[in-house]
Design an enzyme around this catalytic site. Structure first.
Site, PDB file in Angstrom:
ATOM      1  N   ARG A  64       0.818  -1.203   0.000  1.00 45.62           N
ATOM      2  CA  ARG A  64       0.000   0.000   0.000  1.00 45.62           C
ATOM      3  C   ARG A  64       0.855   1.257   0.000  1.00 45.62           C
ATOM      4  O   ARG A  64       0.583   2.201  -0.718  1.00 45.62           O
ATOM      5  CB  ARG A  64      -0.908  -0.005   1.244  1.00 45.62           C
ATOM      6  CG  ARG A  64      -1.756   1.238   1.343  1.00 45.62           C
ATOM      7  CD  ARG A  64      -2.435   1.350   2.692  1.00 45.62           C
ATOM      8  NE  ARG A  64      -3.388   0.278   2.933  1.00 45.62           N
ATOM      9  CZ  ARG A  64      -3.989   0.074   4.105  1.00 45.62           C
ATOM     10  NH1 ARG A  64      -3.723   0.857   5.126  1.00 45.62           N
ATOM     11  NH2 ARG A  64      -4.852  -0.886   4.256  1.00 45.62           N
ATOM     12  N   TYR A  65       1.888   1.275   0.836  1.00 48.64           N
ATOM     13  CA  TYR A  65       2.796   2.418   0.899  1.00 48.64           C
ATOM     14  C   TYR A  65       4.081   2.058   0.149  1.00 48.64           C
ATOM     15  O   TYR A  65       4.477   0.895   0.141  1.00 48.64           O
ATOM     16  CB  TYR A  65       3.167   2.722   2.354  1.00 48.64           C
ATOM     17  CG  TYR A  65       2.005   3.065   3.255  1.00 48.64           C
ATOM     18  CD1 TYR A  65       1.370   4.299   3.148  1.00 48.64           C
ATOM     19  CD2 TYR A  65       1.558   2.178   4.222  1.00 48.64           C
ATOM     20  CE1 TYR A  65       0.318   4.630   3.991  1.00 48.64           C
ATOM     21  CE2 TYR A  65       0.506   2.507   5.071  1.00 48.64           C
ATOM     22  CZ  TYR A  65      -0.104   3.726   4.957  1.00 48.64           C
ATOM     23  OH  TYR A  65      -1.136   4.058   5.788  1.00 48.64           O
ATOM     24  N   ARG A  76       6.768   0.252   2.529  1.00 45.36           N
ATOM     25  CA  ARG A  76       6.380  -0.818   3.459  1.00 45.36           C
ATOM     26  C   ARG A  76       5.499  -1.831   2.752  1.00 45.36           C
ATOM     27  O   ARG A  76       4.679  -1.461   1.916  1.00 45.36           O
ATOM     28  CB  ARG A  76       5.550  -0.230   4.619  1.00 45.36           C
ATOM     29  CG  ARG A  76       6.360   0.353   5.742  1.00 45.36           C
ATOM     30  CD  ARG A  76       5.564   1.440   6.457  1.00 45.36           C
ATOM     31  NE  ARG A  76       5.450   2.624   5.624  1.00 45.36           N
ATOM     32  CZ  ARG A  76       4.652   3.659   5.878  1.00 45.36           C
ATOM     33  NH1 ARG A  76       3.884   3.669   6.939  1.00 45.36           N
ATOM     34  NH2 ARG A  76       4.622   4.681   5.062  1.00 45.36           N
ATOM     35  N   CYS A 114      -4.551 -18.225  14.374  1.00 45.66           N
ATOM     36  CA  CYS A 114      -4.280 -17.444  15.576  1.00 45.66           C
ATOM     37  C   CYS A 114      -4.564 -18.321  16.778  1.00 45.66           C
ATOM     38  O   CYS A 114      -5.405 -19.215  16.712  1.00 45.66           O
ATOM     39  CB  CYS A 114      -5.194 -16.224  15.674  1.00 45.66           C
ATOM     40  SG  CYS A 114      -4.972 -15.064  14.340  1.00 45.66           S
ATOM     41  N   CYS A 127     -10.122 -13.131  17.880  1.00 41.88           N
ATOM     42  CA  CYS A 127     -10.724 -11.933  18.450  1.00 41.88           C
ATOM     43  C   CYS A 127     -11.961 -11.587  17.634  1.00 41.88           C
ATOM     44  O   CYS A 127     -11.879 -11.507  16.401  1.00 41.88           O
ATOM     45  CB  CYS A 127      -9.733 -10.781  18.389  1.00 41.88           C
ATOM     46  SG  CYS A 127      -8.082 -11.296  18.922  1.00 41.88           S
ATOM     47  N   CYS A 174     -11.586  -8.794  14.992  1.00 42.59           N
ATOM     48  CA  CYS A 174     -10.431  -8.858  14.083  1.00 42.59           C
ATOM     49  C   CYS A 174     -10.646  -8.075  12.778  1.00 42.59           C
ATOM     50  O   CYS A 174     -11.675  -8.200  12.129  1.00 42.59           O
ATOM     51  CB  CYS A 174     -10.123 -10.309  13.739  1.00 42.59           C
ATOM     52  SG  CYS A 174      -8.692 -10.472  12.666  1.00 42.59           S
ATOM     53  N   ARG A 214      -9.124  -8.667  10.119  1.00 44.17           N
ATOM     54  CA  ARG A 214      -9.071  -9.646   9.013  1.00 44.17           C
ATOM     55  C   ARG A 214     -10.008 -10.799   9.309  1.00 44.17           C
ATOM     56  O   ARG A 214      -9.666 -11.960   9.182  1.00 44.17           O
ATOM     57  CB  ARG A 214      -7.649 -10.176   8.809  1.00 44.17           C
ATOM     58  CG  ARG A 214      -6.748  -9.108   8.316  1.00 44.17           C
ATOM     59  CD  ARG A 214      -5.534  -9.545   7.541  1.00 44.17           C
ATOM     60  NE  ARG A 214      -4.784  -8.326   7.309  1.00 44.17           N
ATOM     61  CZ  ARG A 214      -3.778  -7.928   8.087  1.00 44.17           C
ATOM     62  NH1 ARG A 214      -3.331  -8.703   9.057  1.00 44.17           N
ATOM     63  NH2 ARG A 214      -3.199  -6.766   7.873  1.00 44.17           N
ATOM     64  N   ASP A 257     -12.407  -0.538  12.522  1.00 43.91           N
ATOM     65  CA  ASP A 257     -12.547  -0.637  11.062  1.00 43.91           C
ATOM     66  C   ASP A 257     -13.923  -1.174  10.656  1.00 43.91           C
ATOM     67  O   ASP A 257     -14.526  -1.935  11.407  1.00 43.91           O
ATOM     68  CB  ASP A 257     -11.480  -1.601  10.518  1.00 43.91           C
ATOM     69  CG  ASP A 257     -10.062  -1.093  10.728  1.00 43.91           C
ATOM     70  OD1 ASP A 257      -9.869   0.131  10.657  1.00 43.91           O
ATOM     71  OD2 ASP A 257      -9.167  -1.916  10.968  1.00 43.91           O
ATOM     72  N   ASP A 260      -8.092   4.009   9.550  1.00 43.03           N
ATOM     73  CA  ASP A 260      -7.599   3.364   8.334  1.00 43.03           C
ATOM     74  C   ASP A 260      -8.662   3.598   7.264  1.00 43.03           C
ATOM     75  O   ASP A 260      -9.813   3.175   7.430  1.00 43.03           O
ATOM     76  CB  ASP A 260      -7.404   1.859   8.609  1.00 43.03           C
ATOM     77  CG  ASP A 260      -6.263   1.271   7.785  1.00 43.03           C
ATOM     78  OD1 ASP A 260      -5.812   1.945   6.842  1.00 43.03           O
ATOM     79  OD2 ASP A 260      -5.850   0.133   8.077  1.00 43.03           O
ATOM     80  N   LYS A 306      -3.631   5.098   6.338  1.00 41.20           N
ATOM     81  CA  LYS A 306      -4.051   5.497   7.688  1.00 41.20           C
ATOM     82  C   LYS A 306      -3.928   7.009   7.837  1.00 41.20           C
ATOM     83  O   LYS A 306      -2.952   7.590   7.380  1.00 41.20           O
ATOM     84  CB  LYS A 306      -3.166   4.801   8.720  1.00 41.20           C
ATOM     85  CG  LYS A 306      -3.335   3.281   8.707  1.00 41.20           C
ATOM     86  CD  LYS A 306      -2.448   2.612   9.740  1.00 41.20           C
ATOM     87  CE  LYS A 306      -2.629   1.129   9.764  1.00 41.20           C
ATOM     88  NZ  LYS A 306      -1.975   0.423   8.634  1.00 41.20           N
TER      89      LYS A 306
HETATM   90  C1  LIG Z   1      -0.986  -0.361   8.603  1.00 42.80           C
HETATM   91  C2  LIG Z   1      -0.297  -0.758   7.419  1.00 42.80           C
HETATM   92  C3  LIG Z   1       1.062  -0.455   7.243  1.00 42.80           C
HETATM   93  C4  LIG Z   1       1.899   0.226   8.302  1.00 42.80           C
HETATM   94  O1  LIG Z   1       1.540   1.514   8.579  1.00 42.80           O
HETATM   95  P1  LIG Z   1       2.327   2.328   9.707  1.00 42.80           P
HETATM   96  O2  LIG Z   1       1.663   3.661   9.750  1.00 42.80           O
HETATM   97  O3  LIG Z   1       3.761   2.374   9.295  1.00 42.80           O
HETATM   98  O4  LIG Z   1       2.184   1.556  10.985  1.00 42.80           O
HETATM   99  C5  LIG Z   1       1.665  -0.834   6.073  1.00 42.80           C
HETATM  100  N1  LIG Z   1       0.987  -1.489   5.091  1.00 42.80           N
HETATM  101  C6  LIG Z   1      -0.310  -1.785   5.245  1.00 42.80           C
HETATM  102  C7  LIG Z   1      -0.999  -2.477   4.136  1.00 42.80           C
HETATM  103  C8  LIG Z   1      -0.987  -1.438   6.409  1.00 42.80           C
HETATM  104  O5  LIG Z   1      -2.281  -1.762   6.543  1.00 42.80           O
HETATM  105  S1  SF4 Z   2      -6.829  -9.521  15.952  1.00 42.84           S
HETATM  106 FE1  SF4 Z   2      -7.216 -11.052  14.314  1.00 42.84          FE
HETATM  107  S2  SF4 Z   2      -5.184 -11.564  13.527  1.00 42.84           S
HETATM  108 FE2  SF4 Z   2      -4.883 -10.609  15.536  1.00 42.84          FE
HETATM  109  S3  SF4 Z   2      -4.843 -12.309  17.002  1.00 42.84           S
HETATM  110 FE3  SF4 Z   2      -6.935 -11.554  16.932  1.00 42.84          FE
HETATM  111  S4  SF4 Z   2      -7.938 -12.862  15.412  1.00 42.84           S
HETATM  112 FE4  SF4 Z   2      -5.726 -13.085  15.091  1.00 42.84          FE
END
Ligand SMILES: *Cc1c(COP(=O)(O)O)cnc(C)c1O
Ligand code: SF4
Length: 376
Positions: A120-121, A124, A133, A137, A140, A142, A302, A339, A346
């Site tokens: 995305r960035y 990174r 996991c 949670c 979550c 995801r 989110d 986000d 973000k």
């Molecule tokens: C959150 C995230 C990051 C990291 O973002 P930071 O602001 O550096 O913590 C990088 N890539 C993706 C896809 C993310 O969701």
């Molecule tokens: S937030 Fe999602 S990815 Fe993280 S430990 Fe919990 S269930 Fe697993």
């Protein structure tokens, strides 16, 4: 923060015979996860409402917890912040409450140049190593992984991910996430870390894991600590949401982690009925500093399908940051962030401390609400 007595688990009847050696072994914790309604019935008698919630919901979004995380519950009801984070609720399936939510609001899968990577960035990349996991949670981000088969990616998939990172020199940081990458066996984890470490333009390997919260005995493992020590590009980002999750065991293992030269940071999600209260967050942030974890982000929840019932007003987080500013160490103040949907990144959100700006002056508001005029 919670103090756990030596062999405290023996007070829980089903665990009265469990030795220290077993309980404090991360693999025992994983092998003895509670995953079914039958497992829970050994500890308490859920009423009809809880039973229906569990059976209907866990059928779609599965349930799972380590004995350790489960042992931190004080009351078997949704009022308990730990119970509420793991016990399935009908709210997850309520289409009214889940309106305007998406399985993958950040289009992580779509924005993947290679399966498992999200770029995305420019500098990174997100590396999704597994969808397993130790604790599932309810909130979550995801949650879509709950609907998939629980497994780590294959070596062939990892190799394609390394190749992409190797070829893209603008990538300075790899975020290993999941699921939870620290549930992987050391050998598999080391394979990932070693390959990333050896890419010269990768400066930082950020591991996003909840094991510090859900299975802290992971960090009693000398072999893991050795990996952290050896591949010294590692940063650990964890996920504490409530002071009841921080214990004397946390403190002990953070010390182990820090001794390997690995910084430890935390991301909290602001959630209705769990921590949407300025005093709870204040206590959480103070406790994090006590055990030497630096608060990094406080996230606005989110819009993920099955989790929207946890979302607060955006303003709630701003109020909390305002409360912290000036009253609590600056070290304890995280960045409040949203986000953006569709993978647009973000965005930090701050209280506004500039009340007025003129040609040659600015009026600031301090933490006590006093207005102060300063000339430019
Ligand atoms: C959150 C995230 C990051 C990291 O973002 P930071 O602001 O550096 O913590 C990088 N890539 C993706 C896809 C993310 O969701
Ligand atoms: S937030 Fe999602 S990815 Fe993280 S430990 Fe919990 S269930 Fe697993």
């Amino acid at each position: 923060m919670v103090y756990l007595e030596n062999e405290y688990w023996r007070n829980l009847k089903p665990y009265s015979q469990i030795s220290k050696e077993d309980w404090e072994n991360w693999k025992w914790q994983l092998a003895n996860r509670l995953t079914s309604f039958e497992d829970l019935k050994k500890f308490f008698s859920p009423d009809e409402k809880l039973k229906i919630s569990f059976l209907k919901t866990a059928d779609i979004y599965h349930f799972g917890t380590t004995p350790y995380y489960f042992s931190l519950i004080k009351k078997f009801s949704y009022e308990d912040p730990i119970f509420r984070q793991i016990f399935p609720s009908l709210e997850e399936l309520d289409s009214n409450l889940q309106k305007n939510s998406y399985l993958d609001p950040f289009r992580e899968e779509e924005l993947s140049p290679v399966k498992g990577l999200t770029h995305r960035y420019p500098d990174r990349v997100l590396f999704r190593a597994t969808n397993f996991c130790s604790v599932y949670c309810r909130h979550c981000m995801r949650k879509r992984i709950f609907l998939e088969e629980e497994r780590a990616r294959t070596k062939e998939e990892y190799d394609l991910m390394f190749e992409y990172i190797r070829e893209n020199k603008s990538i300075k940081e790899v975020l290993i996430s999941g699921g939870d990458p620290l549930t992987l066996p050391n050998k598999k984890l080391e394979y990932i870390i070693k390959n990333l470490y050896e890419i010269p333009h990768v400066d930082i390997i950020r591991i996003g894991s909840r094991e510090l919260v859900s299975n802290p005995y992971r960090f009693f493992d000398e072999d893991l600590l050795e990996i952290f020590d050896k591949y010294d590009k590692i940063w650990l980002v964890t996920h504490f949401n409530h002071p009841n999750e921080i214990t004397n065991i946390t403190k002990k293992v953070v010390k182990n982690i820090l001794s390997t030269g690995t910084p430890v940071l935390n991301q909290t999600v602001l959630m209705k009925g769990i921590n949407d209260d300025k005093f709870t967050i204040e206590e959480l942030m103070r406790d994090l500093l006590r055990v030497k974890i630096k608060p990094y982000y406080l996230f606005y929840a989110d819009p993920v399908e099955g989790t929207l019932h946890f979302r607060t007003d955006l303003k709630k987080g701003i109020e909390i940051i305002e409360h912290l500013r000036g009253r609590v160490s600056g070290l304890a103040t995280p960045i409040y962030a949203v986000d953006l949907e569709n993978g647009l990144g973000k965005v930090p959100v701050f209280p506004n401390y500039i009340v007025e700006e003129g040609k040659d002056y600015i009026i600031f508001r301090n933490y006590e609400g006093k207005l102060i005029k300063q000339y430019k």
